[in-house]
Design an enzyme around this catalytic site. Structure first.
Site, PDB file in Angstrom:
ATOM      1  N   ARG A  57      40.835  49.103  41.828  1.00 19.93           N
ATOM      2  CA  ARG A  57      41.102  47.692  41.351  1.00 19.93           C
ATOM      3  C   ARG A  57      41.761  47.674  39.768  1.00 19.93           C
ATOM      4  O   ARG A  57      41.329  47.082  38.884  1.00 19.93           O
ATOM      5  CB  ARG A  57      39.690  46.777  41.012  1.00 19.93           C
ATOM      6  CG  ARG A  57      39.111  46.699  42.274  1.00 19.93           C
ATOM      7  CD  ARG A  57      37.991  45.409  42.278  1.00 19.93           C
ATOM      8  NE  ARG A  57      37.115  45.731  41.119  1.00 19.93           N
ATOM      9  CZ  ARG A  57      36.029  46.646  41.156  1.00 19.93           C
ATOM     10  NH1 ARG A  57      35.558  47.178  42.445  1.00 19.93           N
ATOM     11  NH2 ARG A  57      35.424  46.860  40.262  1.00 19.93           N
TER      12      ARG A  57
ATOM     13  N   ARG B  65      49.561  43.553  36.615  1.00 19.36           N
ATOM     14  CA  ARG B  65      50.117  42.306  36.455  1.00 19.36           C
ATOM     15  C   ARG B  65      51.655  42.088  36.129  1.00 19.36           C
ATOM     16  O   ARG B  65      52.159  42.677  35.124  1.00 19.36           O
ATOM     17  CB  ARG B  65      49.488  41.449  35.527  1.00 19.36           C
ATOM     18  CG  ARG B  65      48.019  41.279  35.803  1.00 19.36           C
ATOM     19  CD  ARG B  65      47.145  40.131  35.290  1.00 19.36           C
ATOM     20  NE  ARG B  65      45.770  40.453  35.589  1.00 19.36           N
ATOM     21  CZ  ARG B  65      44.832  40.144  34.769  1.00 19.36           C
ATOM     22  NH1 ARG B  65      45.308  39.693  33.641  1.00 19.36           N
ATOM     23  NH2 ARG B  65      43.669  40.291  34.960  1.00 19.36           N
TER      24      ARG B  65
ATOM     25  N   ARG C 207      26.424  59.143  34.130  1.00 18.95           N
ATOM     26  CA  ARG C 207      27.030  59.326  32.846  1.00 18.95           C
ATOM     27  C   ARG C 207      26.353  58.585  31.776  1.00 18.95           C
ATOM     28  O   ARG C 207      25.767  57.572  31.963  1.00 18.95           O
ATOM     29  CB  ARG C 207      28.418  58.739  32.952  1.00 18.95           C
ATOM     30  CG  ARG C 207      29.384  59.470  33.909  1.00 18.95           C
ATOM     31  CD  ARG C 207      29.629  60.955  33.721  1.00 18.95           C
ATOM     32  NE  ARG C 207      30.615  60.892  32.288  1.00 18.95           N
ATOM     33  CZ  ARG C 207      30.688  62.144  31.734  1.00 18.95           C
ATOM     34  NH1 ARG C 207      30.185  63.292  32.231  1.00 18.95           N
ATOM     35  NH2 ARG C 207      31.636  62.193  30.745  1.00 18.95           N
TER      36      ARG C 207
ATOM     37  N   ARG D 231      36.829  54.745  23.293  1.00 16.86           N
ATOM     38  CA  ARG D 231      37.161  53.832  22.580  1.00 16.86           C
ATOM     39  C   ARG D 231      36.522  53.375  21.407  1.00 16.86           C
ATOM     40  O   ARG D 231      35.556  53.957  21.074  1.00 16.86           O
ATOM     41  CB  ARG D 231      37.153  52.303  23.692  1.00 16.86           C
ATOM     42  CG  ARG D 231      35.836  52.164  24.074  1.00 16.86           C
ATOM     43  CD  ARG D 231      35.482  50.893  24.953  1.00 16.86           C
ATOM     44  NE  ARG D 231      34.461  50.596  25.405  1.00 16.86           N
ATOM     45  CZ  ARG D 231      33.909  49.522  26.180  1.00 16.86           C
ATOM     46  NH1 ARG D 231      35.060  48.863  26.475  1.00 16.86           N
ATOM     47  NH2 ARG D 231      32.892  49.384  26.558  1.00 16.86           N
TER      48      ARG D 231
ATOM     49  N   GLU E 274      32.956  55.132  20.973  1.00 17.09           N
ATOM     50  CA  GLU E 274      32.163  55.510  22.119  1.00 17.09           C
ATOM     51  C   GLU E 274      32.585  57.033  22.690  1.00 17.09           C
ATOM     52  O   GLU E 274      33.569  57.190  22.686  1.00 17.09           O
ATOM     53  CB  GLU E 274      32.411  54.433  23.302  1.00 17.09           C
ATOM     54  CG  GLU E 274      31.916  53.314  22.716  1.00 17.09           C
ATOM     55  CD  GLU E 274      31.975  52.101  24.040  1.00 17.09           C
ATOM     56  OE1 GLU E 274      32.029  52.586  25.109  1.00 17.09           O
ATOM     57  OE2 GLU E 274      31.698  50.945  23.821  1.00 17.09           O
TER      58      GLU E 274
ATOM     59  N   TYR F  43      25.952  50.234  39.668  1.00 16.68           N
ATOM     60  CA  TYR F  43      26.695  49.836  38.478  1.00 16.68           C
ATOM     61  C   TYR F  43      27.137  48.313  38.670  1.00 16.68           C
ATOM     62  O   TYR F  43      27.662  47.815  39.626  1.00 16.68           O
ATOM     63  CB  TYR F  43      28.003  50.361  38.484  1.00 16.68           C
ATOM     64  CG  TYR F  43      28.822  49.943  37.103  1.00 16.68           C
ATOM     65  CD1 TYR F  43      28.160  49.939  35.953  1.00 16.68           C
ATOM     66  CD2 TYR F  43      29.834  48.889  36.996  1.00 16.68           C
ATOM     67  CE1 TYR F  43      28.789  49.493  34.523  1.00 16.68           C
ATOM     68  CE2 TYR F  43      30.420  48.389  36.260  1.00 16.68           C
ATOM     69  CZ  TYR F  43      29.995  48.656  34.817  1.00 16.68           C
ATOM     70  OH  TYR F  43      30.159  48.027  33.667  1.00 16.68           O
TER      71      TYR F  43
ATOM     72  N   ASP G 125      27.676  44.423  37.020  1.00 14.09           N
ATOM     73  CA  ASP G 125      28.324  43.639  35.840  1.00 14.09           C
ATOM     74  C   ASP G 125      27.039  42.569  35.625  1.00 14.09           C
ATOM     75  O   ASP G 125      26.221  42.452  36.367  1.00 14.09           O
ATOM     76  CB  ASP G 125      29.609  42.864  36.426  1.00 14.09           C
ATOM     77  CG  ASP G 125      30.818  43.567  36.108  1.00 14.09           C
ATOM     78  OD1 ASP G 125      30.701  44.467  35.452  1.00 14.09           O
ATOM     79  OD2 ASP G 125      31.720  43.445  36.771  1.00 14.09           O
TER      80      ASP G 125
END
Length: 366
Positions: free
Chosen positions: A172, A176, A249, A280, A300, A348, A350
């Site tokens: 995914r 765009r 992880r 990041r 991170e 995982y 959201d």
């Protein structure tokens, strides 16, 4: 007689939603957590007037109106839109990959030119059936974007070379052919004003909560207190790792307060080269359009999980999938325990999906 109808192990989103719904239906609930705070990984703490996301950036986004209406009972959300920036050796690119990215990368101006450039690089790589993440990414975005913006970041995040990672991880990739900078194509998006901790505190209002209490250390006496247990901890830890440990992880954060009003001008900047050790940097004030005189940043670092670390991301490969299936059989046989959430289901999730899953379970159970 048991003292409580439900013992909820874990004061994160799944546990808080269940506890709120059970209490609303007149059930007696005790919530416990081994951390010194509620809210699990969405926990926010105030520093210099800034709500800092202690366990990594959490941006609420959903297309699910039921979930959106649900969370809005407990907090007012701002209009934050996630538009991260990628930094490759000091070159800045737009994420998600959009016309700004393609213009910077190749000098193309029209969507047609961008599509042609990606197609040309796909053809040159000669990939028909992607067998791994590297081939999948090149077939989606071409070699230039893969090399600069995908490869290094992904290898840091997973601790494995891209050609050894399964293709599905990157199915995914948002690509765009527009100038839309909104990373999540979600109808509803934002950050709770005042931080996630106060939102979860509102969910748990009037419910007994005990912190710094490790369920697995006192399992027998805690189980005796309630008719049923909602367990949101790691499923393998519940069974004392008797079939082996599931892999995760983990992430390590280095957070610092800087005596300046602006460090990077954006909430999230991803460092996509392999050489920079962090994945990041998050600048927390920009989640809430801050005007404070100082700023707080978190670097991170992704790492392999080991006992004692916080498990973040399940490694959903074939080997771990099989092991989880065996643990799930054991879990299904536990009559008075319901396993839920990211760790309880080794999945995982959201935030909106966790809440939806908890609400579904409330429907069945309550």
């Amino acid at each position: 007689m048991s003292k409580y109808d439900y013992l909820v192990v874990g004061a994160g989103l799944y546990g808080a939603v269940f506890a709120h719904e059970a209490a609303a239906r007149g059930k007696k609930v005790l919530v416990i957590d081994k951390r010194p705070n509620i809210a699990g990984n969405v926990y926010t703490e105030e520093m210099e007037g800034i709500n800092v996301h202690i366990y990594g950036a959490h941006i609420f986004h959903t297309n699910n109106k039921k979930v959106w209406d649900y969370v809005n009972q407990f907090a007012e959300f701002n209009r934050f839109t996630n538009s991260p920036v990628a930094n490759y050796h000091g070159e800045l690119y737009s994420l998600p990959f959009n016309m700004y990215t393609f213009n910077k990368m190749w000098g193309v101006v029209t969507p047609e030119e961008a599509a042609a450039k990606i197609e040309e690089q796909k053809q040159a790589a000669g990939i028909t059936e992607p067998k791994n993440l590297e081939e999948q990414a090149i077939s989606l975005v071409g070699t230039d974007i893969y090399e600069k913006l995908v490869k290094g970041y992904t290898e840091k995040q997973w601790g494995r070379p891209c050609d050894q990672l399964p293709a599905f991880i990157i199915k995914r990739l948002p690509v765009r052919l527009t100038f839309d900078n909104n990373y999540f194509n979600a109808l509803y998006q934002g950050i709770p004003m005042g931080g996630y901790t106060s939102m979860v505190a509102n969910m748990l209002e009037g419910i007994e909560v005990q912190l710094n209490l490790d369920y697995l250390e006192k399992k027998e006496e805690l189980d005796a207190l309630a008719d049923k247990v909602i367990y949101t901890g790691p499923i393998d830890a519940y069974f004392d790792y008797k079939l082996g440990a599931l892999e995760y992880r983990s992430v390590r954060f280095e957070t610092e307060v800087l005596d300046k009003p602006n460090f990077q001008g954006n909430a999230a900047v991803n460092y996509t080269d392999r050489e920079t050790p962090w994945t990041r940097i998050i600048e927390h004030k920009w989640f809430e359009f801050g005007t404070q005189p100082k700023t707080v940043i978190s670097r991170e670092y992704s790492s392999e999980w080991k006992p004692g670390d916080e498990p973040y991301y399940p490694v959903n490969d074939e080997k771990n999938g099989k092991l989880y299936a065996e643990y799930k059989q054991l879990a299904d046989a536990e009559e008075k325990v319901i396993f839920g959430g990211r760790l309880g289901e080794y999945k995982y999730y959201d935030m909106d999906a966790v809440i939806d899953s908890a609400l579904d379970m409330c429907e069945k159970e309550l």
